[in-house]
Design an enzyme around this catalytic site. Structure first.
Site, PDB file in Angstrom:
ATOM      1  N   ALA A   1      -7.320  -5.116  -9.285  1.00 54.73           N
ATOM      2  CA  ALA A   1      -6.946  -6.380  -8.634  1.00 54.73           C
ATOM      3  C   ALA A   1      -5.434  -6.443  -8.483  1.00 54.73           C
ATOM      4  O   ALA A   1      -4.687  -6.219  -9.432  1.00 54.73           O
ATOM      5  CB  ALA A   1      -7.437  -7.560  -9.464  1.00 54.73           C
ATOM      6  N   ALA A   2      -4.995  -6.737  -7.276  1.00 57.31           N
ATOM      7  CA  ALA A   2      -3.556  -6.802  -7.022  1.00 57.31           C
ATOM      8  C   ALA A   2      -3.316  -7.431  -5.664  1.00 57.31           C
ATOM      9  O   ALA A   2      -4.209  -7.459  -4.813  1.00 57.31           O
ATOM     10  CB  ALA A   2      -2.944  -5.399  -7.032  1.00 57.31           C
TER      11      ALA A   2
ATOM     12  N   THR B   1       0.311   2.880  -7.890  1.00 56.86           N
ATOM     13  CA  THR B   1       0.671   3.467  -6.597  1.00 56.86           C
ATOM     14  C   THR B   1       1.808   4.473  -6.730  1.00 56.86           C
ATOM     15  O   THR B   1       2.617   4.388  -7.665  1.00 56.86           O
ATOM     16  CB  THR B   1       1.102   2.333  -5.640  1.00 56.86           C
ATOM     17  OG1 THR B   1       1.684   2.891  -4.472  1.00 56.86           O
ATOM     18  CG2 THR B   1       2.155   1.421  -6.275  1.00 56.86           C
ATOM     19  N   ASP B   2       1.908   5.372  -5.752  1.00 59.85           N
ATOM     20  CA  ASP B   2       3.049   6.300  -5.720  1.00 59.85           C
ATOM     21  C   ASP B   2       4.335   5.592  -5.296  1.00 59.85           C
ATOM     22  O   ASP B   2       5.430   6.130  -5.460  1.00 59.85           O
ATOM     23  CB  ASP B   2       2.757   7.494  -4.793  1.00 59.85           C
ATOM     24  CG  ASP B   2       2.451   7.113  -3.357  1.00 59.85           C
ATOM     25  OD1 ASP B   2       2.444   5.908  -3.028  1.00 59.85           O
ATOM     26  OD2 ASP B   2       2.203   8.032  -2.536  1.00 59.85           O
ATOM     27  N   GLU B   3       4.208   4.354  -4.781  1.00 61.43           N
ATOM     28  CA  GLU B   3       5.407   3.666  -4.287  1.00 61.43           C
ATOM     29  C   GLU B   3       6.378   3.318  -5.414  1.00 61.43           C
ATOM     30  O   GLU B   3       7.547   3.035  -5.162  1.00 61.43           O
ATOM     31  CB  GLU B   3       5.013   2.417  -3.494  1.00 61.43           C
ATOM     32  CG  GLU B   3       4.176   2.769  -2.281  1.00 61.43           C
ATOM     33  CD  GLU B   3       3.952   1.621  -1.316  1.00 61.43           C
ATOM     34  OE1 GLU B   3       4.818   0.741  -1.221  1.00 61.43           O
ATOM     35  OE2 GLU B   3       2.888   1.619  -0.662  1.00 61.43           O
TER      36      GLU B   3
ATOM     37  N   TYR C   1       6.575  -5.466  -3.751  1.00 60.11           N
ATOM     38  CA  TYR C   1       5.251  -4.936  -4.131  1.00 60.11           C
ATOM     39  C   TYR C   1       5.393  -3.809  -5.154  1.00 60.11           C
ATOM     40  O   TYR C   1       4.814  -3.856  -6.238  1.00 60.11           O
ATOM     41  CB  TYR C   1       4.509  -4.430  -2.881  1.00 60.11           C
ATOM     42  CG  TYR C   1       3.333  -3.529  -3.215  1.00 60.11           C
ATOM     43  CD1 TYR C   1       2.220  -4.008  -3.884  1.00 60.11           C
ATOM     44  CD2 TYR C   1       3.350  -2.161  -2.870  1.00 60.11           C
ATOM     45  CE1 TYR C   1       1.144  -3.167  -4.218  1.00 60.11           C
ATOM     46  CE2 TYR C   1       2.287  -1.328  -3.188  1.00 60.11           C
ATOM     47  CZ  TYR C   1       1.188  -1.834  -3.865  1.00 60.11           C
ATOM     48  OH  TYR C   1       0.143  -1.009  -4.191  1.00 60.11           O
TER      49      TYR C   1
ATOM     50  N   LYS D   1       4.312  -3.551  -9.154  1.00 63.01           N
ATOM     51  CA  LYS D   1       3.386  -2.536  -9.680  1.00 63.01           C
ATOM     52  C   LYS D   1       4.086  -1.720 -10.790  1.00 63.01           C
ATOM     53  O   LYS D   1       3.487  -1.385 -11.798  1.00 63.01           O
ATOM     54  CB  LYS D   1       2.898  -1.602  -8.572  1.00 63.01           C
ATOM     55  CG  LYS D   1       1.987  -2.244  -7.545  1.00 63.01           C
ATOM     56  CD  LYS D   1       0.662  -2.730  -8.104  1.00 63.01           C
ATOM     57  CE  LYS D   1      -0.268  -1.609  -8.513  1.00 63.01           C
ATOM     58  NZ  LYS D   1      -1.619  -2.140  -8.856  1.00 63.01           N
TER      59      LYS D   1
ATOM     60  N   ASN E   1      -4.366   5.327   0.550  1.00 71.50           N
ATOM     61  CA  ASN E   1      -5.805   5.536   0.748  1.00 71.50           C
ATOM     62  C   ASN E   1      -6.211   5.181   2.174  1.00 71.50           C
ATOM     63  O   ASN E   1      -5.576   4.335   2.818  1.00 71.50           O
ATOM     64  CB  ASN E   1      -6.606   4.610  -0.170  1.00 71.50           C
ATOM     65  CG  ASN E   1      -6.649   5.065  -1.615  1.00 71.50           C
ATOM     66  OD1 ASN E   1      -7.693   5.005  -2.251  1.00 71.50           O
ATOM     67  ND2 ASN E   1      -5.525   5.522  -2.164  1.00 71.50           N
TER      68      ASN E   1
ATOM     69  N   LEU F   1      -2.320   0.523   8.348  1.00 70.04           N
ATOM     70  CA  LEU F   1      -2.050   1.339   9.539  1.00 70.04           C
ATOM     71  C   LEU F   1      -3.306   1.894  10.223  1.00 70.04           C
ATOM     72  O   LEU F   1      -3.481   1.736  11.431  1.00 70.04           O
ATOM     73  CB  LEU F   1      -1.112   2.493   9.161  1.00 70.04           C
ATOM     74  CG  LEU F   1      -0.786   3.454  10.313  1.00 70.04           C
ATOM     75  CD1 LEU F   1       0.010   2.749  11.407  1.00 70.04           C
ATOM     76  CD2 LEU F   1       0.016   4.649   9.801  1.00 70.04           C
TER      77      LEU F   1
ATOM     78  N   TYR G   1       5.919   1.655  13.547  1.00 71.60           N
ATOM     79  CA  TYR G   1       7.250   1.290  13.051  1.00 71.60           C
ATOM     80  C   TYR G   1       8.285   2.373  13.373  1.00 71.60           C
ATOM     81  O   TYR G   1       8.026   3.580  13.193  1.00 71.60           O
ATOM     82  CB  TYR G   1       7.225   1.121  11.539  1.00 71.60           C
ATOM     83  CG  TYR G   1       6.734  -0.227  11.048  1.00 71.60           C
ATOM     84  CD1 TYR G   1       7.206  -1.422  11.596  1.00 71.60           C
ATOM     85  CD2 TYR G   1       5.841  -0.305   9.984  1.00 71.60           C
ATOM     86  CE1 TYR G   1       6.780  -2.646  11.123  1.00 71.60           C
ATOM     87  CE2 TYR G   1       5.405  -1.529   9.496  1.00 71.60           C
ATOM     88  CZ  TYR G   1       5.886  -2.698  10.074  1.00 71.60           C
ATOM     89  OH  TYR G   1       5.464  -3.906   9.587  1.00 71.60           O
TER      90      TYR G   1
HETATM   91  P1  NAD Z   1      -6.895  -4.852  -1.633  1.00 72.42           P
HETATM   92  O1  NAD Z   1      -5.753  -5.746  -1.293  1.00 72.42           O
HETATM   93  O2  NAD Z   1      -7.782  -4.358  -0.546  1.00 72.42           O
HETATM   94  O3  NAD Z   1      -7.840  -5.572  -2.710  1.00 72.42           O
HETATM   95  C1  NAD Z   1      -7.325  -6.301  -3.790  1.00 72.42           C
HETATM   96  C2  NAD Z   1      -8.494  -7.078  -4.399  1.00 72.42           C
HETATM   97  O4  NAD Z   1      -7.996  -7.786  -5.542  1.00 72.42           O
HETATM   98  C3  NAD Z   1      -9.093  -8.126  -3.453  1.00 72.42           C
HETATM   99  O5  NAD Z   1     -10.501  -8.088  -3.518  1.00 72.42           O
HETATM  100  C4  NAD Z   1      -8.572  -9.437  -4.002  1.00 72.42           C
HETATM  101  O6  NAD Z   1      -9.438 -10.534  -3.759  1.00 72.42           O
HETATM  102  C5  NAD Z   1      -8.460  -9.120  -5.482  1.00 72.42           C
HETATM  103  N1  NAD Z   1      -7.487  -9.971  -6.158  1.00 72.42           N
HETATM  104  C6  NAD Z   1      -6.213 -10.246  -5.758  1.00 72.42           C
HETATM  105  N2  NAD Z   1      -5.635 -11.105  -6.621  1.00 72.42           N
HETATM  106  C7  NAD Z   1      -6.553 -11.343  -7.596  1.00 72.42           C
HETATM  107  C8  NAD Z   1      -6.545 -12.140  -8.771  1.00 72.42           C
HETATM  108  N3  NAD Z   1      -5.474 -12.888  -9.108  1.00 72.42           N
HETATM  109  N4  NAD Z   1      -7.647 -12.165  -9.550  1.00 72.42           N
HETATM  110  C9  NAD Z   1      -8.751 -11.443  -9.201  1.00 72.42           C
HETATM  111  N5  NAD Z   1      -8.819 -10.692  -8.108  1.00 72.42           N
HETATM  112  C10 NAD Z   1      -7.723 -10.642  -7.311  1.00 72.42           C
HETATM  113  O7  NAD Z   1      -6.258  -3.645  -2.446  1.00 72.42           O
HETATM  114  P2  NAD Z   1      -6.658  -2.112  -2.449  1.00 72.42           P
HETATM  115  O8  NAD Z   1      -6.031  -1.465  -1.279  1.00 72.42           O
HETATM  116  O9  NAD Z   1      -8.111  -1.998  -2.662  1.00 72.42           O
HETATM  117  O10 NAD Z   1      -5.879  -1.623  -3.748  1.00 72.42           O
HETATM  118  C11 NAD Z   1      -6.492  -1.648  -5.044  1.00 72.42           C
HETATM  119  C12 NAD Z   1      -5.467  -1.203  -6.072  1.00 72.42           C
HETATM  120  O11 NAD Z   1      -5.019   0.108  -5.758  1.00 72.42           O
HETATM  121  C13 NAD Z   1      -4.222  -2.077  -6.124  1.00 72.42           C
HETATM  122  O12 NAD Z   1      -3.858  -2.229  -7.480  1.00 72.42           O
HETATM  123  C14 NAD Z   1      -3.172  -1.306  -5.364  1.00 72.42           C
HETATM  124  O13 NAD Z   1      -1.880  -1.577  -5.849  1.00 72.42           O
HETATM  125  C15 NAD Z   1      -3.613   0.126  -5.660  1.00 72.42           C
HETATM  126  N6  NAD Z   1      -3.236   1.090  -4.606  1.00 72.42           N
HETATM  127  C16 NAD Z   1      -3.725   0.969  -3.343  1.00 72.42           C
HETATM  128  C17 NAD Z   1      -3.377   1.905  -2.373  1.00 72.42           C
HETATM  129  C18 NAD Z   1      -3.920   1.852  -0.965  1.00 72.42           C
HETATM  130  O14 NAD Z   1      -3.584   2.735  -0.158  1.00 72.42           O
HETATM  131  N7  NAD Z   1      -4.757   0.887  -0.614  1.00 72.42           N
HETATM  132  C19 NAD Z   1      -2.503   2.958  -2.692  1.00 72.42           C
HETATM  133  C20 NAD Z   1      -2.005   3.036  -3.992  1.00 72.42           C
HETATM  134  C21 NAD Z   1      -2.397   2.116  -4.958  1.00 72.42           C
END
Ligand code: NAD
Length: 366
Positions: free
Chosen positions: A90-91, A140-142, A166, A170, A196, A206, A223
């Site tokens: 969750a994030a 994340t790698d960021e 962001y 993290k 991902n 994107l 961009y």
């Molecule tokens: P997303 O934004 O698609 O999903 C986030 C989910 O968390 C949503 O379902 C949202 O409702 C829930 N959420 C947000 N705030 C909340 C809270 N306070 N309580 C409970 N639930 C909450 O994100 P994602 O792309 O699926 O990413 C998942 C994780 O992976 C994140 O921690 C992100 O930092 C990490 N990540 C993602 C990527 C990517 O490319 N998507 C890359 C590196 C790391």
């Protein structure tokens, strides 16, 4: 931790299980383990019930609306479900949104992670230490900052250098997670993954932006000059890696997860256009003959990191994980999924899905 062939009475909590990666992870855990999967999500704009309709009546799946910024609810939930593993996803995850409003990123990503760690610590301290418990913190790698073209890819010991609200939030949460291992001994593992892509990705990122702009015949915004480089990881490969870390990872370790798949944004966009030219060709007499003609360069994001690349050798050598998909195979599956699941993304793009109500424009992020 049992493998898929073992019967178990395990309980896995997945936070953010209604998001992009979370919904793919919930599905994979139901398929590849025998654990009960409890999804904690509070349904921000990014959480989507439609992403889990196929499993909502599964006997081992349970959804609970919990906001991880609510410390008491998290503490009570941890005691109620008594998990053997927590996969913390969750994030707030969109860089552009963090530039416009960082506060929510601090609340969810930093304070929410703190609440989970505290609740997990309290639960873990109450159990017999021969019992399995793992806390997998997904990052994340960021957090590592930005690379130039010739630089070595990020490895697990690369110094943190986050640039956006962001990635800074993290990074803070990663430090908290590691501190709960070194201070209290709690079995925490941190994973840092690259960008991902795949099914169920919210259409502000994107790849879905490009696919949907093509299908609608709209200009495709890219961009700057499109030269930024990302290492693209197919979401199911990522989810397999997370399960592998939970099953065989060492407490206190960090694992970088990448796709071995660096692409410049502009090349990636051209790849998608070429796949769509093949799968959904323009009829003769159309104004354009290739989707690539829709590409339009737009003003760059402030502080846009130039290149991210993951060195994933540690997880390969220690946990025998590597990505199954390459850019062509993964991208083809992804484009086909968006073609086959128009209802899913239409409901988001239509004001139904909270997007327009919040005045949020569909802009690309990578
Ligand atoms: P997303 O934004 O698609 O999903 C986030 C989910 O968390 C949503 O379902 C949202 O409702 C829930 N959420 C947000 N705030 C909340 C809270 N306070 N309580 C409970 N639930 C909450 O994100 P994602 O792309 O699926 O990413 C998942 C994780 O992976 C994140 O921690 C992100 O930092 C990490 N990540 C993602 C990527 C990517 O490319 N998507 C890359 C590196 C790391």
């Amino acid at each position: 931790m049992p493998t898929s062939t073992q019967l178990s009475d395990e309980v896995f909590i997945v936070t953010g299980g209604a998001g992009f990666i979370g919904s793919n992870l919930v599905r994979l855990l139901l398929r590849d383990t025998n654990a009960k999967i409890v999804n904690w999500d509070c349904f921000t704009y990014a959480g989507n019930r439609h992403s889990l309709v196929d499993v909502e009546n599964h006997g081992r799946y349970q959804l609970e609306e919990i906001d991880i910024t609510d410390a008491e609810a998290v503490m009570q939930g941890m005691a109620r479900y008594q998990p053997t593993a927590v996969f913390h996803l969750a994030a707030e995850s969109h860089v552009d949104r963090s530039i416009d409003g960082a506060g929510q990123f601090i609340d969810t990503n930093v304070v929410g992670t703190f609440n989970l760690l505290q609740a997990a610590l309290s639960w873990w301290r109450s159990i017999d230490k021969s019992q399995d418990f793992r806390f997998i913190h997904v990052s994340t790698d960021e957090v590592y900052g930005s690379l130039d073209l010739g630089d070595d890819a990020f490895c697990e010991t690369t110094r943190y250098d986050p640039h956006s609200p962001y990635s800074a939030s993290k990074a803070a949460s990663d430090h908290l997670a590691r501190a709960w291992k070194s201070t209290y001994g709690m079995p925490v593992m941190v994973t840092n993954c690259s960008n991902n892509y795949g099914p169920f990705q919210f259409p502000e990122k994107l790849i879905p932006v490009v696919i949907l702009k093509c299908l609608r015949g709209d200009p495709i915004p890219v961009y700057g000059t499109g030269e930024n480089v990302r290492d693209w990881l197919y979401v199911e490969d990522h989810c397999r890696a997370l399960l592998r870390v939970a099953q065989a990872g060492q407490a206190g370790e960090t694992y970088n997860i990448g796709g071995n798949n660096e692409r410049q944004n502009i090349d990636l966009v051209r790849d998608i256009c070429a796949i769509l030219d093949e799968l959904r060709p323009h009829p003769p007499g159309s104004k354009i003959s290739s989707y690539a003609e829709l590409i339009t360069f737009v003003q760059d994001r402030p502080g846009h990191d130039f290149r991210y690349a993951i060195d994933a050798r540690k997880i390969k050598s220690e946990l025998d994980w590597e990505p199954a998909e390459n850019n062509q195979s993964g991208m083809r599956k992804t484009v086909q999924w968006y073609l086959d699941n128009q209802e899913w993304w239409e409901s988001i793009l239509s004001g139904n899905y909270k997007l327009e109500r919040q005045g949020i424009a569909v802009t690309p992020s990578a």
